[in-house]
Scaffold this motif. Structure first.
Motif, PDB file in Angstrom:
ATOM      1  N   GLY A   1       0.839  -1.196   0.000  1.00 11.32           N
ATOM      2  CA  GLY A   1       0.000   0.000   0.000  1.00 11.32           C
ATOM      3  C   GLY A   1       0.870   1.242   0.000  1.00 11.32           C
ATOM      4  O   GLY A   1       2.013   1.232   0.468  1.00 11.32           O
ATOM      5  N   THR A   2       0.352   2.326  -0.549  1.00 15.48           N
ATOM      6  CA  THR A   2       1.072   3.596  -0.506  1.00 15.48           C
ATOM      7  C   THR A   2       1.247   4.000   0.952  1.00 15.48           C
ATOM      8  O   THR A   2       0.266   4.187   1.669  1.00 15.48           O
ATOM      9  N   SER A   3       2.499   4.127   1.389  1.00 13.98           N
ATOM     10  CA  SER A   3       2.761   4.276   2.826  1.00 13.98           C
ATOM     11  C   SER A   3       3.836   5.322   3.075  1.00 13.98           C
ATOM     12  O   SER A   3       4.896   5.306   2.439  1.00 13.98           O
ATOM     13  N   TYR A   4       3.519   6.204   4.022  1.00  4.24           N
ATOM     14  CA  TYR A   4       4.414   7.285   4.407  1.00  4.24           C
ATOM     15  C   TYR A   4       4.841   7.050   5.857  1.00  4.24           C
ATOM     16  O   TYR A   4       4.006   7.093   6.764  1.00  4.24           O
ATOM     17  N   VAL A   5       6.113   6.799   6.072  1.00  5.77           N
ATOM     18  CA  VAL A   5       6.658   6.590   7.414  1.00  5.77           C
ATOM     19  C   VAL A   5       7.652   7.726   7.635  1.00  5.77           C
ATOM     20  O   VAL A   5       8.781   7.697   7.141  1.00  5.77           O
ATOM     21  N   ILE A   6       7.212   8.750   8.363  1.00  6.46           N
ATOM     22  CA  ILE A   6       7.945  10.015   8.412  1.00  6.46           C
ATOM     23  C   ILE A   6       8.078  10.488   9.859  1.00  6.46           C
ATOM     24  O   ILE A   6       7.086  10.585  10.593  1.00  6.46           O
ATOM     25  N   GLY A   7       9.307  10.773  10.266  1.00 14.30           N
ATOM     26  CA  GLY A   7       9.553  11.451  11.532  1.00 14.30           C
ATOM     27  C   GLY A   7       9.306  10.620  12.773  1.00 14.30           C
ATOM     28  O   GLY A   7       9.018  11.173  13.834  1.00 14.30           O
ATOM     29  N   ASN A   8       9.452   9.307  12.682  1.00 12.18           N
ATOM     30  CA  ASN A   8       9.188   8.432  13.821  1.00 12.18           C
ATOM     31  C   ASN A   8      10.474   8.039  14.548  1.00 12.18           C
ATOM     32  O   ASN A   8      11.560   8.016  13.965  1.00 12.18           O
ATOM     33  N   VAL A   9      10.312   7.684  15.816  1.00 19.70           N
ATOM     34  CA  VAL A   9      11.344   6.994  16.586  1.00 19.70           C
ATOM     35  C   VAL A   9      10.951   5.524  16.620  1.00 19.70           C
ATOM     36  O   VAL A   9       9.859   5.178  17.077  1.00 19.70           O
ATOM     37  N   ILE A  10      11.834   4.654  16.121  1.00 20.53           N
ATOM     38  CA  ILE A  10      11.513   3.235  15.987  1.00 20.53           C
ATOM     39  C   ILE A  10      12.643   2.445  16.634  1.00 20.53           C
ATOM     40  O   ILE A  10      13.746   2.353  16.086  1.00 20.53           O
ATOM     41  N   GLN A  11      12.374   1.898  17.817  1.00 19.54           N
ATOM     42  CA  GLN A  11      13.399   1.197  18.586  1.00 19.54           C
ATOM     43  C   GLN A  11      13.047  -0.274  18.729  1.00 19.54           C
ATOM     44  O   GLN A  11      11.916  -0.631  19.060  1.00 19.54           O
TER      45      GLN A  11
ATOM     46  N   ASN B   1      -2.127  -4.774  -2.050  1.00 20.73           N
ATOM     47  CA  ASN B   1      -2.767  -3.459  -2.128  1.00 20.73           C
ATOM     48  C   ASN B   1      -2.407  -2.771  -3.441  1.00 20.73           C
ATOM     49  O   ASN B   1      -1.371  -3.074  -4.048  1.00 20.73           O
ATOM     50  N   PRO B   2      -3.245  -1.825  -3.893  1.00 19.34           N
ATOM     51  CA  PRO B   2      -2.979  -1.183  -5.187  1.00 19.34           C
ATOM     52  C   PRO B   2      -1.621  -0.493  -5.265  1.00 19.34           C
ATOM     53  O   PRO B   2      -0.931  -0.588  -6.280  1.00 19.34           O
ATOM     54  N   GLY B   3      -1.223   0.219  -4.218  1.00 14.34           N
ATOM     55  CA  GLY B   3       0.060   0.913  -4.240  1.00 14.34           C
ATOM     56  C   GLY B   3       1.175   0.058  -3.676  1.00 14.34           C
ATOM     57  O   GLY B   3       0.967  -0.757  -2.772  1.00 14.34           O
ATOM     58  N   GLN B   4       2.381   0.251  -4.215  1.00  9.55           N
ATOM     59  CA  GLN B   4       3.561  -0.435  -3.697  1.00  9.55           C
ATOM     60  C   GLN B   4       4.684   0.564  -3.443  1.00  9.55           C
ATOM     61  O   GLN B   4       5.861   0.220  -3.537  1.00  9.55           O
ATOM     62  N   ASP B   5       4.316   1.796  -3.091  1.00 15.82           N
ATOM     63  CA  ASP B   5       5.322   2.826  -2.877  1.00 15.82           C
ATOM     64  C   ASP B   5       5.428   3.147  -1.391  1.00 15.82           C
ATOM     65  O   ASP B   5       4.451   3.496  -0.739  1.00 15.82           O
ATOM     66  N   LEU B   6       6.635   3.002  -0.866  1.00 15.30           N
ATOM     67  CA  LEU B   6       6.936   3.219   0.545  1.00 15.30           C
ATOM     68  C   LEU B   6       7.959   4.338   0.663  1.00 15.30           C
ATOM     69  O   LEU B   6       9.024   4.286   0.037  1.00 15.30           O
ATOM     70  N   TYR B   7       7.632   5.332   1.498  1.00 13.74           N
ATOM     71  CA  TYR B   7       8.490   6.493   1.705  1.00 13.74           C
ATOM     72  C   TYR B   7       8.910   6.514   3.175  1.00 13.74           C
ATOM     73  O   TYR B   7       8.064   6.688   4.059  1.00 13.74           O
ATOM     74  N   VAL B   8      10.185   6.312   3.431  1.00 17.90           N
ATOM     75  CA  VAL B   8      10.722   6.250   4.792  1.00 17.90           C
ATOM     76  C   VAL B   8      11.677   7.433   4.935  1.00 17.90           C
ATOM     77  O   VAL B   8      12.805   7.406   4.435  1.00 17.90           O
TER      78      VAL B   8
END
Length: 333
Positions: A176-186, A206-213
């Motif tokens: 899925g089209t996914s925006y993962v922005i500005g997180n703390v991931i521990q 899912n229709p989208g396959q674009d992931l932005y990290v």
């Protein structure tokens, strides 16, 4: 709901649409106390457009062992300023393909039965998820966030654990089209899966396959293994990884054609106080003025971080800079 009231065992199926449930005079605590609504959870939402604000929900258990503090059987949900803990699932939604889920400034902790099939949050195949300014931690074997939504916006949150043994911090199993922005991931040293952000690993359906990290701070406390971003073999669109800190052991991504742009790799990045989660860059650190200009997604959505996570379960404006710093935080002002 008045926080002065007693609500133990007050489980229910909620039918009306466009309903707002709001805690006042403090945060009311509703514990299931061994009860459940129609075998599904503590609050089972059947209507359309429910909003829940400032409540604490705990103790959801059901005979099929898949109960939830909030079970969405209707359509569309907004949750703000709430605390869901010690349930089989914190939130469990349907997969209607049309619901929009918004979760803001909320905390999820100690949910899951320890079977790997129950999670802090489990969002089904809905239309969209927005998850922002929230704190998800210490799931019992399960994921801190699992979402099959067609579009996911996961921004300015903290995912971490100190006492439990979680699996993925973020799991987006159907892409899925996914925006993962500005997180703390521990990821803690004791974990049940070495991947921190998993994408499309159960099939990119899912229709989208674009992931932005973009502009996240990843912290891997497992000194033996780790994959910061695991990408399923069915995902052909290159993942954009830009301006992230990857701290600790492991590979940045399993995708060979990912776009790796101005990321910072280090076992011990120059942060103010790593153990206390003050993750601003140290004065003069190589992270400052080291990022690259952030553009837009394929759909024209800006990828630039405008806020940063503030503990507990909040956000603050990210100070502007002529050249953006790498990671989830700007340099301390």
């Amino acid at each position: 709901m008045d926080a002065a009231g007693s609500y133990n065992g007050d489980v229910c199926k909620i039918n009306p649409s466009n309903l707002t449930i709001r805690g006042v005079n403090g945060r009311p605590h509703i514990d299931a106390a061994g009860n459940n609504a129609i075998g599904k959870g503590l609050w089972v939402l059947e209507g359309v457009g429910t909003t829940i604000e400032n409540v604490e929900l705990s103790g959801a258990q059901v005979p099929d062992q898949n109960g939830a503090a909030i079970r969405l059987d209707g359509r569309d949900l907004t949750l703000r300023g709430s605390y869901l803990h010690d349930n089989e699932n914190g939130i469990l939604t349907n997969s209607d393909g049309v619901s929009d889920i918004v979760i803001e400034n909320s905390e999820f902790a100690y949910n899951g039965r320890g079977d790997g099939h129950t999670h802090n949050l489990y969002i089904g195949n809905v239309n969209s998820l927005v998850f922002t300014g929230s704190y998800s931690h210490d799931a019992r074997i399960g994921h801190l966030l699992k979402s099959r939504a067609k579009t996911n916006t996961v921004s300015y949150n903290r995912f971490s654990s100190s006492t439990e043994r979680p699996s993925y911090e973020i799991d987006l199993p159907n892409a899925g089209t996914s925006y993962v922005i500005g997180n703390v991931i521990q990821q803690p040293a004791a974990n049940d899966a070495a991947t921190m952000l998993a994408y499309g690993e159960e099939g990119a359906t899912n229709p989208g396959q674009d992931l932005y990290v973009v502009n996240n701070t990843f912290l891997n406390d497992d000194s033996v293994r780790g994959t910061f971003i695991g990408v399923g073999s069915g995902v052909t669109t290159p993942v954009l990884m830009q301006n992230n800190i990857f701290a600790g052991t492991g590979e940045a991504t399993s995708q060979v054609n990912a776009i790796d742009k101005t990321n910072f790799r280090s076992l011990l990045p120059p942060l103010v106080n790593r153990l206390a989660f003050d993750l601003h860059p140290l004065p003069g650190a190589a992270l400052i003025n080291a990022g690259s200009a952030v553009g837009v997604s394929a759909a024209g959505v800006s990828l630039a971080p405008t806020k940063q996570y503030k503990h507990v379960a909040g956000t603050e404006d990210r100070p502007a800079a002529a050249v953006i710093a790498i990671g989830a935080y700007a340099a301390a002002q």
